[in-house]
Design an enzyme around this catalytic site. Structure first.
Site, PDB file in Angstrom:
ATOM      1  N   HIS A 221       0.763  -1.037  -0.139  1.00  0.00           N
ATOM      2  CA  HIS A 221      -0.022  -0.036  -0.035  1.00  0.00           C
ATOM      3  C   HIS A 221       0.793   1.182  -0.054  1.00  0.00           C
ATOM      4  O   HIS A 221       1.650   1.446   0.774  1.00  0.00           O
ATOM      5  CB  HIS A 221      -1.112  -0.092   1.280  1.00  0.00           C
ATOM      6  CG  HIS A 221      -2.078  -0.981   1.091  1.00  0.00           C
ATOM      7  ND1 HIS A 221      -3.267  -0.906   0.645  1.00  0.00           N
ATOM      8  CD2 HIS A 221      -1.979  -2.314   1.487  1.00  0.00           C
ATOM      9  CE1 HIS A 221      -3.975  -1.633   0.682  1.00  0.00           C
ATOM     10  NE2 HIS A 221      -3.382  -2.796   1.293  1.00  0.00           N
TER      11      HIS A 221
ATOM     12  N   THR B 246      13.647  -9.896   2.586  1.00  0.00           N
ATOM     13  CA  THR B 246      13.779  -8.463   1.664  1.00  0.00           C
ATOM     14  C   THR B 246      14.570  -8.485   0.828  1.00  0.00           C
ATOM     15  O   THR B 246      14.358  -7.373   0.168  1.00  0.00           O
ATOM     16  CB  THR B 246      13.989  -7.531   2.969  1.00  0.00           C
ATOM     17  OG1 THR B 246      15.372  -7.805   3.442  1.00  0.00           O
ATOM     18  CG2 THR B 246      13.045  -7.650   4.387  1.00  0.00           C
ATOM     19  N   LYS B 247      15.398  -9.416   0.635  1.00  0.00           N
ATOM     20  CA  LYS B 247      16.282  -9.426  -0.652  1.00  0.00           C
ATOM     21  C   LYS B 247      16.368 -10.461  -1.397  1.00  0.00           C
ATOM     22  O   LYS B 247      16.012 -11.550  -0.732  1.00  0.00           O
ATOM     23  CB  LYS B 247      17.806  -8.992  -0.107  1.00  0.00           C
ATOM     24  CG  LYS B 247      17.718  -7.651   0.715  1.00  0.00           C
ATOM     25  CD  LYS B 247      19.369  -7.578   1.013  1.00  0.00           C
ATOM     26  CE  LYS B 247      19.571  -6.110   1.527  1.00  0.00           C
ATOM     27  NZ  LYS B 247      20.867  -5.683   2.340  1.00  0.00           N
TER      28      LYS B 247
ATOM     29  N   ARG C  68      18.963 -13.572   6.501  1.00  0.00           N
ATOM     30  CA  ARG C  68      20.601 -13.573   6.269  1.00  0.00           C
ATOM     31  C   ARG C  68      20.962 -14.997   6.091  1.00  0.00           C
ATOM     32  O   ARG C  68      20.306 -16.016   6.506  1.00  0.00           O
ATOM     33  CB  ARG C  68      21.238 -12.880   7.321  1.00  0.00           C
ATOM     34  CG  ARG C  68      21.079 -11.401   7.763  1.00  0.00           C
ATOM     35  CD  ARG C  68      21.894 -10.819   8.676  1.00  0.00           C
ATOM     36  NE  ARG C  68      21.602  -9.626   9.012  1.00  0.00           N
ATOM     37  CZ  ARG C  68      21.958  -8.484   8.445  1.00  0.00           C
ATOM     38  NH1 ARG C  68      22.658  -8.473   7.561  1.00  0.00           N
ATOM     39  NH2 ARG C  68      21.328  -7.176   8.777  1.00  0.00           N
TER      40      ARG C  68
END
Length: 204
Positions: free
Chosen positions: A125, A177-178, A192
């Site tokens: 959003h 997130t990566k 990680r």
């Protein structure tokens, strides 16, 4: 696929028609296809031979986007599959575990195992304008891709724009997130590298 893209482009060029069709297809309050559209879902969804979707699964899959489930793949109880803003494509011999949420555009490979309570979302959003409510600012999407032979542990979260390579393990509770390259074990918040195999997290 080309026909659908042409239709989508035509609707973008005709906002009034798009709004009217969206109202006919989607229940605006419930943010899901209307009951008569859901009844027709088996005719426009692609389901491979031997695949199974449990009856308690919430299939928010309007016909103007693609949903495809590969051969012998399973979507277990109490999942939510949503392709309203992007296609959801699932490969062969893949298991989507109990209480998963998948919001497209998402592509999941073959021989993938998703444990319980996982969220895979390509949707965000928008909230950059402080003078407007968040629900007035629309949404954005970044495709998520999960490669073949991946195991994702319970309650993990895969965020928009992430690509996970082949032969990867994502630990329970991880927030990815990566991008993750092939042959890795990752975990933590944010996720990680956890193993000794050569593996370097890639900035998304």
């Amino acid at each position: 696929m080309k026909d659908k893209e042409a239709i989508r482009q035509g609707l973008k060029d005709s906002p009034r028609l798009k709004k009217w069709l969206d109202y006919i297809i989607m229940n605006q309050r419930d943010a899901r296809p209307r009951w008569y559209i859901r009844m027709l879902a088996p005719f426009y969804q692609r389901r491979g031979p031997g695949s199974k979707i449990y009856s308690s699964v919430r299939m928010d899959t309007p016909p103007y986007r693609n949903f495809s489930l590969g051969k012998r793949s399973v979507i277990e109880s109490f999942c939510c599959i949503n392709n309203a803003v992007g296609d959801v494509i699932i490969g062969d011999d893949t298991r989507i575990g109990i209480h998963n949420t998948i919001i497209g555009p998402v592509t999941i490979g073959s021989h993938v195992n998703l444990a319980q309570g996982i969220v895979v979302t390509a949707l965000n959003h928008n909230f950059k304008d402080t003078t407007l409510r968040i629900d007035e600012q629309g949404i954005s999407t970044k495709p998520v891709v999960i490669g073949d032979d991946v195991w994702i542990g319970a309650n993990a979260v895969i965020l928009p724009g992430v690509t996970i390579g082949k032969h990867v393990v994502v630990a329970a509770g991880a927030v990815v997130t990566k991008d993750v390259p092939d042959n890795c074990i990752v975990g933590g918040v944010p996720a990680r590298k956890m193993d000794d195999v050569r593996c370097k997290m890639i900035d998304g």
